[in-house]
Design a protein around this motif. Structure first.
Motif, PDB file in Angstrom:
ATOM      1  N   PHE A  94      80.044  80.930  85.123  1.00  0.00           N
ATOM      2  CA  PHE A  94      79.182  80.917  84.338  1.00  0.00           C
ATOM      3  C   PHE A  94      77.719  80.466  84.834  1.00  0.00           C
ATOM      4  O   PHE A  94      77.655  79.585  85.635  1.00  0.00           O
ATOM      5  CB  PHE A  94      79.705  79.489  83.297  1.00  0.00           C
ATOM      6  N   ARG A  95      76.669  81.096  84.070  1.00  0.00           N
ATOM      7  CA  ARG A  95      75.459  80.813  84.349  1.00  0.00           C
ATOM      8  C   ARG A  95      74.835  81.269  85.866  1.00  0.00           C
ATOM      9  O   ARG A  95      74.014  80.697  86.389  1.00  0.00           O
ATOM     10  CB  ARG A  95      74.983  79.233  84.212  1.00  0.00           C
ATOM     11  N   HIS A  96      75.649  82.429  86.454  1.00  0.00           N
ATOM     12  CA  HIS A  96      75.445  82.751  87.805  1.00  0.00           C
ATOM     13  C   HIS A  96      74.667  84.292  87.447  1.00  0.00           C
ATOM     14  O   HIS A  96      74.576  84.887  88.410  1.00  0.00           O
ATOM     15  CB  HIS A  96      76.664  83.011  88.564  1.00  0.00           C
ATOM     16  N   HIS A  97      74.469  84.569  86.133  1.00  0.00           N
ATOM     17  CA  HIS A  97      73.693  85.720  85.914  1.00  0.00           C
ATOM     18  C   HIS A  97      74.686  87.091  86.475  1.00  0.00           C
ATOM     19  O   HIS A  97      74.116  87.988  86.946  1.00  0.00           O
ATOM     20  CB  HIS A  97      72.295  85.995  86.018  1.00  0.00           C
ATOM     21  N   ARG A  99      76.866  88.795  84.401  1.00  0.00           N
ATOM     22  CA  ARG A  99      77.661  89.496  83.605  1.00  0.00           C
ATOM     23  C   ARG A  99      78.502  90.743  83.870  1.00  0.00           C
ATOM     24  O   ARG A  99      79.548  91.184  83.337  1.00  0.00           O
ATOM     25  CB  ARG A  99      76.942  89.511  82.077  1.00  0.00           C
TER      26      ARG A  99
END
Length: 169
Positions: A94-97, A99
């Motif tokens: 999550f929030r590590h870009h 996707r």
């Protein structure tokens, strides 16, 4: 294989005017929805399997039937765990870009879960027919179910994909 390379780039003129990030968000949502649909079926089959040992007739199962039963319990547990894997992966990344990596990994997991579901359906059919009618009927039912499932989950999508290759789906 690089997961980022396994995702198909948006086609020109696909009718969607979305950025790459919007496409990945949509793909991720679609993968999660597919997992939700499969989860219900796996839970129903797993619930059915888990009630069997508490039935009086369970003691009449022969060795192959018990073996298949235990195999199906393991497959249902593995399928359940696999369906949770994308959620765990999402939480970790999550929030590590990343996707694109999530979508590619989720795609692979969904394909494996489909295989597990195919085994569960065919195996459960085999078990029920084997107990109710006999081993020959169980073999016939299991083979027929497996053939139909392979046609529906593997062959049919391949045929449709080839038929529409180069065209919008």
């Amino acid at each position: 294989m690089n997961p980022e390379k396994s995702i198909e780039a948006p086609r020109a003129g696909d009718g969607r005017h979305e950025t790459r990030d919007e496409q990945l968000d949509r793909n991720w949502s679609e993968l999660l929805q597919e997992l939700r649909v499969m989860q219900t079926g796996v839970q129903i089959i797993a619930g059915f399997l888990l009630t069997l040992p508490f039935q009086q007739r369970f003691t009449t199962l022969d060795t192959p039937q018990r073996g298949v039963f235990l195999f199906l319990v393991v497959v249902s547990a593995v399928a359940t765990a696999l369906m949770l894997a994308p959620v765990s992966l999402h939480r970790r990344l999550f929030r590590h870009h990343v996707r694109e990596t999530l979508v590619a990994s989720g795609d692979r997991i969904v394909k494996i879960v489909l295989g597990c579901v195919a085994l569960l359906i065919a195996g459960t059919g085999w078990l029920v027919f084997s107990v109710v009618v006999g081993p020959t009927a169980g073999n016939a039912a299991g083979a027929a179910l497996l053939a139909v499932i392979i046609l529906l989950l593997l062959v049919f999508p391949l045929v449709v994909g080839r038929r529409h290759r180069g065209r919008d789906l």
